[in-house]
Structure formats: structure tokens, C-alpha cells
Design a protein around this motif. Structure first.
Motif, PDB file in Angstrom:
ATOM      1  N   GLY A 177       0.681  -1.358  -0.063  1.00  0.00           N
ATOM      2  CA  GLY A 177       0.149  -0.083   0.071  1.00  0.00           C
ATOM      3  C   GLY A 177       0.824   1.258  -0.104  1.00  0.00           C
ATOM      4  O   GLY A 177      -0.002   2.464  -0.162  1.00  0.00           O
ATOM      5  N   TYR A 178       2.269   1.130   0.169  1.00  0.00           N
ATOM      6  CA  TYR A 178       3.091   2.211   0.080  1.00  0.00           C
ATOM      7  C   TYR A 178       3.209   2.823  -1.429  1.00  0.00           C
ATOM      8  O   TYR A 178       3.573   3.772  -1.758  1.00  0.00           O
ATOM      9  CB  TYR A 178       4.472   1.930   0.732  1.00  0.00           C
ATOM     10  N   ALA A 179       3.035   1.934  -2.415  1.00  0.00           N
ATOM     11  CA  ALA A 179       3.189   1.846  -3.740  1.00  0.00           C
ATOM     12  C   ALA A 179       2.472   3.014  -4.129  1.00  0.00           C
ATOM     13  O   ALA A 179       1.207   3.190  -3.836  1.00  0.00           O
ATOM     14  CB  ALA A 179       3.029   0.850  -4.802  1.00  0.00           C
ATOM     15  N   PRO A 180       3.036   4.153  -4.649  1.00  0.00           N
ATOM     16  CA  PRO A 180       2.158   5.338  -5.025  1.00  0.00           C
ATOM     17  C   PRO A 180       1.113   5.253  -6.067  1.00  0.00           C
ATOM     18  O   PRO A 180       0.081   5.619  -5.711  1.00  0.00           O
ATOM     19  CB  PRO A 180       3.185   6.246  -5.906  1.00  0.00           C
ATOM     20  N   PRO A 181       1.093   4.242  -6.739  1.00  0.00           N
ATOM     21  CA  PRO A 181      -0.040   4.049  -7.843  1.00  0.00           C
ATOM     22  C   PRO A 181      -1.100   3.200  -6.822  1.00  0.00           C
ATOM     23  O   PRO A 181      -2.432   3.599  -7.425  1.00  0.00           O
ATOM     24  CB  PRO A 181       0.380   2.995  -8.949  1.00  0.00           C
ATOM     25  N   LEU A 182      -1.054   2.785  -5.780  1.00  0.00           N
ATOM     26  CA  LEU A 182      -2.142   2.127  -4.933  1.00  0.00           C
ATOM     27  C   LEU A 182      -2.735   2.914  -3.795  1.00  0.00           C
ATOM     28  O   LEU A 182      -3.504   2.765  -3.114  1.00  0.00           O
ATOM     29  CB  LEU A 182      -1.598   0.875  -4.374  1.00  0.00           C
ATOM     30  N   THR A 207      -6.081   5.932   0.480  1.00  0.00           N
ATOM     31  CA  THR A 207      -6.502   6.755   1.475  1.00  0.00           C
ATOM     32  C   THR A 207      -5.404   7.452   2.410  1.00  0.00           C
ATOM     33  O   THR A 207      -5.302   7.939   3.228  1.00  0.00           O
ATOM     34  CB  THR A 207      -7.228   5.731   2.416  1.00  0.00           C
ATOM     35  N   GLY A 208      -4.254   6.876   1.782  1.00  0.00           N
ATOM     36  CA  GLY A 208      -2.877   7.098   2.559  1.00  0.00           C
ATOM     37  C   GLY A 208      -2.463   6.190   3.792  1.00  0.00           C
ATOM     38  O   GLY A 208      -1.592   6.409   4.542  1.00  0.00           O
ATOM     39  N   PHE A 209      -3.400   5.202   3.893  1.00  0.00           N
ATOM     40  CA  PHE A 209      -2.956   4.326   4.955  1.00  0.00           C
ATOM     41  C   PHE A 209      -2.818   2.958   4.644  1.00  0.00           C
ATOM     42  O   PHE A 209      -3.739   2.419   3.845  1.00  0.00           O
ATOM     43  CB  PHE A 209      -4.366   4.211   5.889  1.00  0.00           C
ATOM     44  N   HIS A 210      -1.443   2.672   4.403  1.00  0.00           N
ATOM     45  CA  HIS A 210      -1.027   1.729   3.775  1.00  0.00           C
ATOM     46  C   HIS A 210      -1.628   0.232   3.760  1.00  0.00           C
ATOM     47  O   HIS A 210      -1.827  -0.541   2.823  1.00  0.00           O
ATOM     48  CB  HIS A 210       0.479   1.585   3.753  1.00  0.00           C
ATOM     49  N   GLU A 252      -4.199   2.390  14.322  1.00  0.00           N
ATOM     50  CA  GLU A 252      -3.950   3.427  13.576  1.00  0.00           C
ATOM     51  C   GLU A 252      -5.420   3.805  12.630  1.00  0.00           C
ATOM     52  O   GLU A 252      -5.517   4.960  12.432  1.00  0.00           O
ATOM     53  CB  GLU A 252      -2.899   3.196  12.761  1.00  0.00           C
ATOM     54  N   ALA A 253      -5.822   2.981  12.332  1.00  0.00           N
ATOM     55  CA  ALA A 253      -6.842   3.073  11.418  1.00  0.00           C
ATOM     56  C   ALA A 253      -8.115   3.967  12.161  1.00  0.00           C
ATOM     57  O   ALA A 253      -8.631   4.675  11.522  1.00  0.00           O
ATOM     58  CB  ALA A 253      -7.899   1.581  11.011  1.00  0.00           C
ATOM     59  N   GLU A 254      -8.376   3.532  13.516  1.00  0.00           N
ATOM     60  CA  GLU A 254      -9.446   4.241  14.155  1.00  0.00           C
ATOM     61  C   GLU A 254      -8.858   5.723  14.587  1.00  0.00           C
ATOM     62  O   GLU A 254      -9.704   6.652  14.408  1.00  0.00           O
ATOM     63  CB  GLU A 254      -9.198   3.440  15.654  1.00  0.00           C
ATOM     64  N   LEU A 255      -7.543   6.062  14.745  1.00  0.00           N
ATOM     65  CA  LEU A 255      -7.020   7.210  14.956  1.00  0.00           C
ATOM     66  C   LEU A 255      -7.330   8.294  13.496  1.00  0.00           C
ATOM     67  O   LEU A 255      -7.416   9.453  13.494  1.00  0.00           O
ATOM     68  CB  LEU A 255      -5.677   7.186  15.346  1.00  0.00           C
ATOM     69  N   ARG A 256      -7.140   7.354  12.419  1.00  0.00           N
ATOM     70  CA  ARG A 256      -7.332   7.912  11.202  1.00  0.00           C
ATOM     71  C   ARG A 256      -8.681   8.222  10.697  1.00  0.00           C
ATOM     72  O   ARG A 256      -9.060   8.901   9.523  1.00  0.00           O
ATOM     73  CB  ARG A 256      -6.576   7.506   9.783  1.00  0.00           C
ATOM     74  N   GLY A 257      -9.703   7.603  11.315  1.00  0.00           N
ATOM     75  CA  GLY A 257     -11.122   7.649  10.920  1.00  0.00           C
ATOM     76  C   GLY A 257     -11.475   6.944   9.848  1.00  0.00           C
ATOM     77  O   GLY A 257     -12.504   6.908   9.143  1.00  0.00           O
ATOM     78  N   LEU A 258     -10.661   5.728   9.701  1.00  0.00           N
ATOM     79  CA  LEU A 258     -10.463   4.715   8.625  1.00  0.00           C
ATOM     80  C   LEU A 258     -11.017   3.420   9.248  1.00  0.00           C
ATOM     81  O   LEU A 258     -11.049   2.517   8.423  1.00  0.00           O
ATOM     82  CB  LEU A 258      -9.332   4.725   7.969  1.00  0.00           C
ATOM     83  N   LEU A 259     -11.360   3.312  10.154  1.00  0.00           N
ATOM     84  CA  LEU A 259     -11.825   1.971  10.972  1.00  0.00           C
ATOM     85  C   LEU A 259     -13.065   1.306  10.082  1.00  0.00           C
ATOM     86  O   LEU A 259     -13.122   0.026   9.910  1.00  0.00           O
ATOM     87  CB  LEU A 259     -12.241   1.896  12.378  1.00  0.00           C
ATOM     88  N   PRO A 260     -14.002   2.230  10.001  1.00  0.00           N
ATOM     89  CA  PRO A 260     -15.242   1.441   9.191  1.00  0.00           C
ATOM     90  C   PRO A 260     -14.660   1.116   7.908  1.00  0.00           C
ATOM     91  O   PRO A 260     -15.295  -0.141   7.416  1.00  0.00           O
ATOM     92  CB  PRO A 260     -16.300   2.585   9.007  1.00  0.00           C
TER      93      PRO A 260
END
Length: 185
Positions: free
Chosen positions: A57-62, A65-68, A97-105
Motif C-alpha cells: 500500500g506504500y506504492a504510489p499507484p495504490l 487513503t494514505g493508510f498503507h 491506527e485506522a481508528e485514529l485516522r477515522g478509517l476503521l469503518p
């Protein structure tokens, strides 16, 4: 072996140009090859494949969300690699980390696998330095805490995740010890 080869090709294509990130991935793969001795051949190949892909998920094309873990898992899900997507999505206790980023759902849309393979992937990641060297779990945590300020989201997430990460490490070390292998952490 087929899944492992596919994973290696994907990781090489998407991560080989990312310097230390690629060194880290290669180190995690080497660790997974050793840890894989606790599994049957199919599960060993899956662990090694997940090691190749855990940071895809660190690959720029992928990056969406910015969360690898989530970005990598979404890519794998779209490649019909559901089990790999689950392992990548939740590696190293990413829910904190997902929870802190608001991405848990969004993360929780991907079913979580609770298994020794999932724990072993976290073990491999959390006992490999950012430049691919084998380190202890404590050394890895110290490195993360030294690289990030106390207010940084990664620092906060890893601090909160430490008890869960510790359990993942312990489960894997117990399995290694049961197989007569000495845990290298």
C-alpha cells in the motif's frame, strides 16, 4: 508456491524503487521464510506471500487513503486475493491506527483473519528494522518511538497497540519453541 511467486512479482514491480521500504520488505520475507517452518507448505507459502505484500500500500499507484494497510488490502481484494487482503489489512495491529485516522469503518469492510499466520506476519514485521535487518521486538518499538514525535499518529497507534502486538509476538514465539526453533527476536 504459485501465490508466493505472484506476490514476489507484485512486490518487486510496485515496491523495488522505494529504497528502505523495499529493504524492509525483503527483510520481512527472509524472516517469514524462517518462521514458515512452523507451518505446512500451503500456509508457509501464504505467510511468505503476505510478507512480500504487507507494505504494498506504500506504492504510489495504490495510494487512495494514505493508510498503507488499507490501500494494499483494497488492491489485493481487487486482485481476488481475499485472504492476502485480510492479512495485509490487519498486519501489525493496524486497527489502532485506522481508528485514529477515522478509517476503521473502511478497514472493517475487509474480514479479519485471526490465526497464527496473521500473528506470524506481525512477528516478522515487528522484528525487522526499517532497513531490513533482524531486530528484537523491543528494538523495533524503540526505533518507531524514536522516529516519531509523541503527537504523531503512528507513535500514538503503536503505543496503544503494544499490548496486542506483544501477544502476537508471544503466540509466534510459542509456536517456534514448540517446533524446537529458538525465537530470533
Amino acid at each position: 508456491m504459485e501465490i508466493q511467486k505472484w506476490a514476489e512479482e507484485q512486490a518487486t514491480l510496485l515496491l523495488a524503487s522505494l529504497g528502505n521500504r523495499w529493504l524492509h520488505v525483503q527483510g520481512v520475507v527472509e524472516r517469514a521464510k524462517w518462521v514458515g517452518a512452523i507451518f505446512n507448505e500451503e500456509d508457509r507459502n501464504l505467510l511468505i506471500a503476505a510478507a512480500y505484500l504487507h507494505d504494498i500500500g506504500y506504492a504510489p499507484p495504490l495510494q487512495k487513503t494514505g493508510f498503507h494497510p488499507l490501500d494494499g488490502a483494497c488492491y489485493l481484494y481487487n486482485c481476488n486475493q481475499d485472504r492476502l487482503a485480510s492479512l495485509v489489512a490487519y498486519h501489525s495491529e493496524s486497527t489502532f491506527e485506522a481508528e485514529l485516522r477515522g478509517l476503521l469503518p473502511e478497514l472493517e469492510r475487509i474480514p479479519r483473519e485471526h490465526s497464527l499466520i496473521a500473528d506470524a506476519l506481525t512477528y516478522c514485521d515487528m522484528t525487522t528494522s526499517g532497513d531490513g535487518k533482524q531486530v528484537s521486538f523491543k528494538e523495533r518499538l524503540d526505533d518507531i518511538f524514536n522516529r516519531y514525535d509523541h503527537s504523531h499518529i503512528v507513535y500514538k497507534a503503536i503505543k496503544s497497540a503494544t499490548p496486542a502486538l506483544t501477544l502476537d509476538i508471544e503466540h509466534t514465539e510459542q509456536a517456534l519453541n514448540q517446533k524446537g526453533l529458538i525465537a530470533k527476536s
